[in-house]
Motif scaffolding. Sequence first.
Motif, PDB file in Angstrom:
ATOM      1  N   THR A   1      23.528  27.784   7.132  1.00 23.15           N
ATOM      2  CA  THR A   1      22.010  27.497   7.766  1.00 23.15           C
ATOM      3  C   THR A   1      21.939  27.962   8.997  1.00 23.15           C
ATOM      4  O   THR A   1      23.269  28.174   9.692  1.00 23.15           O
ATOM      5  CB  THR A   1      21.699  25.839   7.694  1.00 23.15           C
ATOM      6  OG1 THR A   1      22.733  25.428   8.535  1.00 23.15           O
ATOM      7  CG2 THR A   1      21.749  25.296   6.219  1.00 23.15           C
ATOM      8  N   ASN A   2      20.605  28.077   9.657  1.00 25.34           N
ATOM      9  CA  ASN A   2      20.532  29.004  10.736  1.00 25.34           C
ATOM     10  C   ASN A   2      19.749  28.331  11.774  1.00 25.34           C
ATOM     11  O   ASN A   2      19.035  27.558  11.459  1.00 25.34           O
ATOM     12  CB  ASN A   2      19.862  30.285  10.424  1.00 25.34           C
ATOM     13  CG  ASN A   2      20.585  31.244   9.413  1.00 25.34           C
ATOM     14  OD1 ASN A   2      21.948  31.480   9.671  1.00 25.34           O
ATOM     15  ND2 ASN A   2      19.932  31.877   8.289  1.00 25.34           N
ATOM     16  N   LYS A   3      20.006  28.662  13.029  1.00 26.19           N
ATOM     17  CA  LYS A   3      19.453  28.064  14.108  1.00 26.19           C
ATOM     18  C   LYS A   3      19.124  29.394  14.990  1.00 26.19           C
ATOM     19  O   LYS A   3      19.853  30.381  14.700  1.00 26.19           O
ATOM     20  CB  LYS A   3      20.096  27.173  14.939  1.00 26.19           C
ATOM     21  CG  LYS A   3      21.541  27.305  15.507  1.00 26.19           C
ATOM     22  CD  LYS A   3      22.364  26.520  16.315  1.00 26.19           C
ATOM     23  CE  LYS A   3      23.619  26.951  16.650  1.00 26.19           C
ATOM     24  NZ  LYS A   3      24.324  25.819  17.611  1.00 26.19           N
TER      25      LYS A   3
ATOM     26  N   ALA B   1      21.743  32.371  14.599  1.00 26.40           N
ATOM     27  CA  ALA B   1      23.108  32.141  14.498  1.00 26.40           C
ATOM     28  C   ALA B   1      23.372  30.780  13.688  1.00 26.40           C
ATOM     29  O   ALA B   1      22.550  30.106  13.290  1.00 26.40           O
ATOM     30  CB  ALA B   1      23.496  31.549  15.960  1.00 26.40           C
ATOM     31  N   PRO B   2      24.429  30.727  13.320  1.00 24.94           N
ATOM     32  CA  PRO B   2      24.937  29.673  12.275  1.00 24.94           C
ATOM     33  C   PRO B   2      24.775  28.235  13.001  1.00 24.94           C
ATOM     34  O   PRO B   2      25.082  27.963  13.876  1.00 24.94           O
ATOM     35  CB  PRO B   2      26.252  29.761  11.905  1.00 24.94           C
ATOM     36  CG  PRO B   2      26.829  31.220  12.132  1.00 24.94           C
ATOM     37  CD  PRO B   2      25.681  31.542  13.557  1.00 24.94           C
ATOM     38  N   LEU B   3      23.998  27.538  12.110  1.00 21.03           N
ATOM     39  CA  LEU B   3      23.666  25.970  12.263  1.00 21.03           C
ATOM     40  C   LEU B   3      24.782  25.244  11.652  1.00 21.03           C
ATOM     41  O   LEU B   3      25.576  24.385  12.359  1.00 21.03           O
ATOM     42  CB  LEU B   3      22.609  25.415  11.783  1.00 21.03           C
ATOM     43  CG  LEU B   3      22.311  24.090  11.960  1.00 21.03           C
ATOM     44  CD1 LEU B   3      22.426  23.644  13.482  1.00 21.03           C
ATOM     45  CD2 LEU B   3      20.779  23.618  11.423  1.00 21.03           C
TER      46      LEU B   3
ATOM     47  N   VAL C   1      23.193  21.459   6.495  1.00 20.34           N
ATOM     48  CA  VAL C   1      22.003  20.843   6.363  1.00 20.34           C
ATOM     49  C   VAL C   1      21.013  21.943   7.139  1.00 20.34           C
ATOM     50  O   VAL C   1      21.396  22.722   8.057  1.00 20.34           O
ATOM     51  CB  VAL C   1      21.856  19.633   7.360  1.00 20.34           C
ATOM     52  CG1 VAL C   1      22.385  19.757   8.828  1.00 20.34           C
ATOM     53  CG2 VAL C   1      20.668  19.017   7.516  1.00 20.34           C
ATOM     54  N   MET C   2      19.753  22.049   6.810  1.00 26.65           N
ATOM     55  CA  MET C   2      18.732  22.971   7.334  1.00 26.65           C
ATOM     56  C   MET C   2      17.885  22.037   8.525  1.00 26.65           C
ATOM     57  O   MET C   2      17.599  20.822   8.526  1.00 26.65           O
ATOM     58  CB  MET C   2      17.837  23.643   6.289  1.00 26.65           C
ATOM     59  CG  MET C   2      18.518  24.085   5.152  1.00 26.65           C
ATOM     60  SD  MET C   2      17.410  24.910   3.908  1.00 26.65           S
ATOM     61  CE  MET C   2      17.221  23.128   3.044  1.00 26.65           C
ATOM     62  N   GLU C   3      17.530  23.088   9.567  1.00 27.21           N
ATOM     63  CA  GLU C   3      16.617  22.350  10.521  1.00 27.21           C
ATOM     64  C   GLU C   3      15.191  21.800   9.833  1.00 27.21           C
ATOM     65  O   GLU C   3      14.489  21.012  10.296  1.00 27.21           O
ATOM     66  CB  GLU C   3      16.403  23.455  11.428  1.00 27.21           C
ATOM     67  CG  GLU C   3      17.496  23.579  12.360  1.00 27.21           C
ATOM     68  CD  GLU C   3      17.387  24.525  13.750  1.00 27.21           C
ATOM     69  OE1 GLU C   3      17.835  23.842  14.891  1.00 27.21           O
ATOM     70  OE2 GLU C   3      16.663  25.342  13.582  1.00 27.21           O
TER      71      GLU C   3
END
Length: 296
Positions: A177-179, A187-189, A234-236
Amino acid sequence: MKKIILVTVMGFSGVSSAFAECSYSFDATLQDLKAYEAAVSGSTSNYRYIEKVANVNSTNQAGYDLINYYSNKNVDLYLASKKYAQFKTLYHINTPDNVVLIDKPIATSNIFVQEFVFDVSNLQVNLGTTSQIYNYGFLVTGSSQSKIELALNVIFVKANNYSSAINGNSITVLGVTNKSDGTGYLAPLSAASTNIPVQIPADGKVRVGIYVNQTSKQVGYIINGTNYGYLNIVMENKLSNISFTGVINQNPFANSALTGKTVGLQLVTDKSKMQFTYPTGAKDICGVAIVNSKLN
């Protein structure tokens, strides 16, 4: 692991006839894929050739092709949508944190489901004492209304006396998942991977179900009917669009018994064609409910 209340996927003509079939289009042309190839390979010294999967069945959302061996180049066979190919042609290295891949809209639901079928009936051959590994599979890309949130690999793996790999047949599920990285790019979350040994069913087809919980922003997976729960990611934000890309890799090992064998990929998006049991309230990506609750 938190107990999950399940619902059985059933397709009744009296229910499904009221809805159009939920479908996905693998409509990328060879020209689309070659534009993607040129963009990617122009940015790396490791040139990879991209070809279209030769035998595409649009009705079944499936593709079949041969495993070949190339001694002098890297070749990937794609089953992709035009929207994915065009997006990756533009954003093939670093993806900005404010762009989305608008492909297949996800209808409003707390949990949505899709299944993937790997036809590996021709891969059940004796590899002897050789050390080798072969894999192929799907990339799932999920976008919210603001950015790319999820990259998920669903991969069939066949390994034989190969270091650091499960011997035999297995399914790998790898999610990232990303942030925002704070400079305008992703960038990877969170990231997690699991590798589950599988027995090949009598029909030679391994089936994987993926369910995305939009409320908890988690991703769960089922392999050959066994629910393994949620991957540790987990996703944002919840997803609003999803894209599916199948890739048939070529054999990196010379003189392999797998070379020349046919493998297949199939995406299942309509609930009437699904076979597994999912959390209560699950729907297909078009928002059609999966009926018949299982309360225990």
